[in-house]
Design an enzyme around this catalytic site. Structure first.
Site, PDB file in Angstrom:
ATOM      1  N   GLY A  13       3.141   1.969  10.765  1.00  0.00           N
ATOM      2  CA  GLY A  13       4.399   3.197  10.825  1.00  0.00           C
ATOM      3  C   GLY A  13       4.987   3.343  11.296  1.00  0.00           C
ATOM      4  O   GLY A  13       5.457   4.901  12.261  1.00  0.00           O
ATOM      5  N   GLU A  69      -7.383   4.697   8.082  1.00  0.00           N
ATOM      6  CA  GLU A  69      -6.454   5.535   7.579  1.00  0.00           C
ATOM      7  C   GLU A  69      -7.809   6.684   7.134  1.00  0.00           C
ATOM      8  O   GLU A  69      -8.216   7.389   7.511  1.00  0.00           O
ATOM      9  CB  GLU A  69      -5.260   6.244   6.950  1.00  0.00           C
ATOM     10  CG  GLU A  69      -3.810   6.488   7.360  1.00  0.00           C
ATOM     11  CD  GLU A  69      -2.624   5.566   6.844  1.00  0.00           C
ATOM     12  OE1 GLU A  69      -2.717   5.331   5.906  1.00  0.00           O
ATOM     13  OE2 GLU A  69      -2.149   5.119   7.258  1.00  0.00           O
ATOM     14  N   SER A 110       3.858  -2.164  10.083  1.00  0.00           N
ATOM     15  CA  SER A 110       5.095  -2.649   9.769  1.00  0.00           C
ATOM     16  C   SER A 110       5.671  -3.890  10.195  1.00  0.00           C
ATOM     17  O   SER A 110       7.288  -4.506  10.369  1.00  0.00           O
ATOM     18  CB  SER A 110       5.848  -1.867  11.814  1.00  0.00           C
ATOM     19  OG  SER A 110       5.216  -0.756  12.335  1.00  0.00           O
ATOM     20  N   ASN A 140       0.479  -1.230   0.136  1.00  0.00           N
ATOM     21  CA  ASN A 140      -0.312   0.362  -0.407  1.00  0.00           C
ATOM     22  C   ASN A 140       0.259   1.455   0.156  1.00  0.00           C
ATOM     23  O   ASN A 140       2.212   1.072   0.910  1.00  0.00           O
ATOM     24  CB  ASN A 140      -1.252  -0.017   1.370  1.00  0.00           C
ATOM     25  CG  ASN A 140      -1.956   1.427   1.335  1.00  0.00           C
ATOM     26  OD1 ASN A 140      -1.986   2.357   0.213  1.00  0.00           O
ATOM     27  ND2 ASN A 140      -1.916   1.580   2.218  1.00  0.00           N
ATOM     28  N   TRP A 141       0.747   1.361  -1.020  1.00  0.00           N
ATOM     29  CA  TRP A 141       1.387   3.052  -1.798  1.00  0.00           C
ATOM     30  C   TRP A 141       1.352   4.156  -0.666  1.00  0.00           C
ATOM     31  O   TRP A 141       1.877   5.321  -0.410  1.00  0.00           O
ATOM     32  CB  TRP A 141       2.233   3.307  -2.699  1.00  0.00           C
ATOM     33  CG  TRP A 141       2.964   2.207  -3.529  1.00  0.00           C
ATOM     34  CD1 TRP A 141       3.668   0.730  -2.280  1.00  0.00           C
ATOM     35  CD2 TRP A 141       3.436   2.191  -5.559  1.00  0.00           C
ATOM     36  NE1 TRP A 141       3.777   0.200  -3.492  1.00  0.00           N
ATOM     37  CE2 TRP A 141       3.982   0.988  -5.009  1.00  0.00           C
ATOM     38  CE3 TRP A 141       2.755   3.231  -6.052  1.00  0.00           C
ATOM     39  CZ2 TRP A 141       4.947  -0.168  -6.245  1.00  0.00           C
ATOM     40  CZ3 TRP A 141       3.531   2.643  -7.286  1.00  0.00           C
ATOM     41  CH2 TRP A 141       4.208   1.126  -7.393  1.00  0.00           C
ATOM     42  N   LYS A 142      -0.019   4.431   0.134  1.00  0.00           N
ATOM     43  CA  LYS A 142      -0.104   5.537   0.209  1.00  0.00           C
ATOM     44  C   LYS A 142      -0.270   6.423  -0.253  1.00  0.00           C
ATOM     45  O   LYS A 142      -0.529   7.058  -1.572  1.00  0.00           O
ATOM     46  CB  LYS A 142      -0.127   5.869   1.996  1.00  0.00           C
ATOM     47  CG  LYS A 142       0.126   4.379   2.719  1.00  0.00           C
ATOM     48  CD  LYS A 142       0.162   4.561   4.072  1.00  0.00           C
ATOM     49  CE  LYS A 142       0.060   3.401   4.285  1.00  0.00           C
ATOM     50  NZ  LYS A 142       0.535   3.184   6.598  1.00  0.00           N
ATOM     51  N   GLY A 202       3.186  -0.822   4.378  1.00  0.00           N
ATOM     52  CA  GLY A 202       2.989   0.294   3.717  1.00  0.00           C
ATOM     53  C   GLY A 202       4.764   0.195   3.576  1.00  0.00           C
ATOM     54  O   GLY A 202       5.065   0.390   2.540  1.00  0.00           O
ATOM     55  N   GLY A 203       5.217   0.991   4.682  1.00  0.00           N
ATOM     56  CA  GLY A 203       6.540   1.650   4.758  1.00  0.00           C
ATOM     57  C   GLY A 203       7.756   1.253   3.716  1.00  0.00           C
ATOM     58  O   GLY A 203       8.601   1.720   2.592  1.00  0.00           O
ATOM     59  N   HIS A 231      -9.339   1.091   4.612  1.00  0.00           N
ATOM     60  CA  HIS A 231      -7.554   1.289   5.415  1.00  0.00           C
ATOM     61  C   HIS A 231      -8.412   2.032   6.574  1.00  0.00           C
ATOM     62  O   HIS A 231      -9.040   2.827   6.579  1.00  0.00           O
ATOM     63  CB  HIS A 231      -6.716   1.734   4.101  1.00  0.00           C
ATOM     64  CG  HIS A 231      -4.891   1.635   5.041  1.00  0.00           C
ATOM     65  ND1 HIS A 231      -5.087   2.724   6.029  1.00  0.00           N
ATOM     66  CD2 HIS A 231      -4.642   0.667   5.326  1.00  0.00           C
ATOM     67  CE1 HIS A 231      -4.577   2.507   6.160  1.00  0.00           C
ATOM     68  NE2 HIS A 231      -3.444   1.358   6.104  1.00  0.00           N
ATOM     69  N   GLU A 268      -5.135  -4.620  10.428  1.00  0.00           N
ATOM     70  CA  GLU A 268      -3.733  -3.472  10.714  1.00  0.00           C
ATOM     71  C   GLU A 268      -4.303  -3.254  12.294  1.00  0.00           C
ATOM     72  O   GLU A 268      -4.740  -2.149  12.273  1.00  0.00           O
ATOM     73  CB  GLU A 268      -4.297  -2.943   9.571  1.00  0.00           C
ATOM     74  CG  GLU A 268      -3.482  -3.175   8.404  1.00  0.00           C
ATOM     75  CD  GLU A 268      -2.956  -2.566   7.249  1.00  0.00           C
ATOM     76  OE1 GLU A 268      -2.833  -2.592   6.678  1.00  0.00           O
ATOM     77  OE2 GLU A 268      -3.615  -1.764   7.336  1.00  0.00           O
TER      78      GLU A 268
END
Ligand code: 13P
Length: 252
Positions: free
Chosen positions: A173, A97, A213, A9-11, A234-235, A95, A167
């Site tokens: 993150g 967010e 993470s 997920n590149w957000k 993510g990251g 998600h 999640e």
């Protein structure tokens, strides 16, 4: 057997040019043919990703959100038809967010997921508890309610095609990963809940991912757990070598 999914997920990261460069760099590094690999670029970079992925089968792509209406006055939203037209195979729904900053609720998440599934897009339905809820000892009851609300209306006959992503909000993150055993405990619980909502046979077929993470250093232990069918990253999905390392995890 449930086929694992490794998803990135590149957000709100990567322009079209950066997305294309990422695909060109990471594709030759990914060697694991036993997983479904999916990337979720920002919507505006989807055509560039589609072009860079043309002619191969390993990596698919999807959108980070999807609307339930076929079309209409919904500024800023994208329909299932639009995602199909762009070649998306998956869509994230709910998600944390989106829930936290943009007002998504279990009800809107369920509507998004139902529309996606009906239109031939695999919904990746996200659930997760906050740190406060975990500390209060109510994580499982919160998750049960979130899950039931977020899959409401999914026909039992098609439910095996949905994907769930667990999640925990406190692990996103932050560098804090749930231990593999903790993630297994929750994901095993979610599978039992899916069994009650649909049937045990259907629940056995639904893929449930862990997110929060995930890194090359912890993917193997996570993937060795009975009920964990993949990761939503993510990251560590933003960099070609680390994402390919996660894709290439080995269970042996
Ligand atoms: P991180 O891997 O950066 O913790 O993000 C997880 C996530 O939100 C994926 O959807």
């Amino acid at each position: 057997m449930r086929k694992p999914i490794i998803a990135g997920n590149w957000k709100m990261y990567k322009t079209a040019k950066e997305a294309k460069a990422f695909i060109n760099e990471s594709l030759p590094l990914m060697k694991n043919k036993d997983v479904d690999v999916v990337v979720f670029p920002p919507a505006i970079a989807i055509p560039a990703v589609a072009e860079a992925l043309a002619g191969q089968e390993l990596v698919k792509y999807g959108a980070q959100n999807v609307h339930w209406a076929a079309e209409g006055a919904y500024t800023g939203e994208l329909s299932v038809g639009m995602l199909k037209d762009a070649g998306c195979a998956y869509a994230l729904c709910g998600h944390s967010e989106r829930r936290q900053y943009f007002g998504d609720t279990d009800d809107t998440v369920a509507r998004r997921a139902c529309a996606a599934l009906a239109g031939g897009i695999i919904p990746v339905i996200c659930v997760g508890e906050s740190l406060e809820q975990r500390e209060q000892g109510i994580a499982l009851s919160v998750l049960a309610e979130q899950l039931a609300g977020s899959v409401a209306g999914i026909p039992a006959g098609q439910a095996e095609n949905i994907v769930i992503a667990y999640e925990p909000v406190w692990a996103i993150g932050t560098g804090k990963t749930a231990t593999a055993a903790d993630a297994q405990e929750v994901i095993g619980f979610l599978r039992k809940e899916l069994g009650k909502l649909f049937s045990d046979a259907v629940a056995e077929k639904i893929r449930i991912l862990y997110g929060g993470s995930v890194k090359p250093g912890n993917i193997q232990e996570l993937m060795s757990q009975l009920d964990i069918d993949g990761a939503l990253v993510g990251g560590a999905s933003l960099e070609a070598v680390s994402f390919a390392d996660i894709v290439n995890y080995s269970n042996k």
